[in-house]
Design an enzyme around this catalytic site. Structure first.
Site, mmCIF file in Angstrom:
data_model
loop_
_atom_site.group_PDB
_atom_site.id
_atom_site.type_symbol
_atom_site.label_atom_id
_atom_site.label_comp_id
_atom_site.label_asym_id
_atom_site.label_seq_id
_atom_site.Cartn_x
_atom_site.Cartn_y
_atom_site.Cartn_z
ATOM 1 N N LYS A 56 36.123 31.416 47.113
ATOM 2 C CA LYS A 56 37.159 32.202 47.807
ATOM 3 C C LYS A 56 36.502 33.313 48.607
ATOM 4 C CE LYS A 56 40.780 31.008 44.574
ATOM 5 N NZ LYS A 56 41.476 31.267 43.323
ATOM 6 N N GLN B 144 42.394 35.935 39.189
ATOM 7 C CA GLN B 144 42.105 34.541 38.856
ATOM 8 C C GLN B 144 42.658 34.194 37.476
ATOM 9 O OE1 GLN B 144 40.474 32.230 40.952
ATOM 10 N NE2 GLN B 144 41.158 30.797 39.393
ATOM 11 N N ASP C 210 48.915 34.935 46.075
ATOM 12 C CA ASP C 210 49.051 33.722 45.257
ATOM 13 C C ASP C 210 50.517 33.285 45.162
ATOM 14 O OD1 ASP C 210 47.023 32.204 44.218
ATOM 15 O OD2 ASP C 210 46.696 33.438 42.446
#
Ligand code: NDP
Length: 292
Positions: free
Chosen positions: A53, A97, A120
């Site tokens: 990422k 995460q 997200d």
């Protein structure tokens, strides 16, 4: 034989369009979108995702910050970091995460992120905005699935879509996105009866189950588009192999188009994260989001 939907190539093209959008935001508005990624603990797969990422964020010209915290970080300390990032004007996207260690309440962490920075798309506010047809930051993998489906089917008005799986991270948001695209959506799950006949009605199948090669070619309506989200590690012929939730060999003989695993939906997830970060930065700064 089905047309192969090349997610790797589509994601590369999307990243090039994102890089052009970032360059124009810098030039015209002095705006450099920035993404902060937080990793708690030492999970090897999570470390690889986070590194990828960060790498791709920098490659498209955005600012990237990685916060690596030890596995024994307290929930309070993690929430304090999220709050600090919420208040940092250079940070437009925040991603924690998953999974976080068990002593931390993941829902609490996700819902502490400012919804406007929730790239997200897991905050309840964004989930609510999506399901009520408002402008929302939408989960990355579902966004990627719909982009790939539209790349072969064009407009999705009236398409009969069957989503197999109802998780909060894939099944439900992908179903909401398809509904917003005017599909007729069926959501199937482990308690659905006679799954093969449900799938046989679909012009578009999205498989997000986590069961290797479960969907067989004789479940697929001839000519249907098959988007396989599954990433399953199996042993075959003494070797480790990645396979999807669809039995590719039998499905590709019947489908009109199909995503491979790997190289289908997988590469779209990070590209859509970057896409969401640009959208978030533009919304926060109050500038029009460039075409991507
Ligand atoms: P979950 O385990 O959270 O959800 C799986 C869903 O599949 C559940 O809704 C479950 O039903 C349903 N299901 C399980 N067994 C069956 C069955 N026999 N028949 C019908 N439905 C069934 O998985 P995720 O949604 O997180 O992930 C799904 C797959 O997608 C995994 O392979 C994962 O690795 C992959 N994935 C890939 C990503 C990417 O490409 N970047 C990102 C995220 C996930 P029920 O609700 O009834 O239990």
């Amino acid at each position: 034989m089905a047309k192969l939907i090349d997610g790797k190539a589509y994601a590369e093209g999307l990243r090039a369009r994102i890089a052009a959008a970032v360059a124009s935001l810098k030039k015209d508005h002095g705006l450099t979108p920035g993404l902060a990624v937080v990793l708690v603990g030492e999970d090897p797969a999570s470390k690889v995702y986070v590194a990828n990422k960060a790498k791709q964020t920098v490659e498209v010209g955005m600012n990237s910050w990685e916060h690596k915290l030890p596995a024994d970080t307290s929930e309070a300390d993690l929430l304090a970091l999220v709050t600090k990032l919420n208040n940092d004007p250079a940070v437009h996207g925040i991603l924690v995460q998953m999974p976080v260690p068990k002593h931390i309440d993941s829902a609490k962490v996700l819902n502490t992120i400012n919804p406007d920075k929730d790239v997200d798309g897991f905050h309840v506010v964004n989930v609510g905005r999506l399901s009520t047809g408002q402008d929302a930051l939408v989960a990355c993998t579902p966004t990627g699935c719909v982009m790939l489906a539209k790349s072969v089917l064009g407009k999705l008005d009236g398409v009969n879509a069957v989503v197999i799986g109802r998780s909060n991270i894939v099944g439900k948001p992908v179903a909401q996105l398809l509904l917003a695209e005017n599909c007729t959506v069926t959501i199937a799950h482990s308690k659905s009866k006679d799954l093969p006949s449900i799938v046989r009605n679909a012009d578009l199948v999205i498989a997000a189950v986590g069961r290797p090669e479960m969907v067989k070619g004789d479940w697929i309506k001839p000519g249907a588009c098959v988007i396989d989200v599954g990433i399953n590690r199996i042993e075959r012929d003494g070797k480790g192999k990645l396979v999807g939730d669809c039995d590719f060999a039998s499905c590709e003989k019947v489908a009109g188009s199909i995503t491979p695993v790997p190289g289908g939906v997988g590469p779209m997830t990070i590209a859509c994260l970057l896409y969401n970060t640009v959208r978030a930065a533009c919304a926060i700064k109050g500038v029009k989001t460039p075409e991507m």
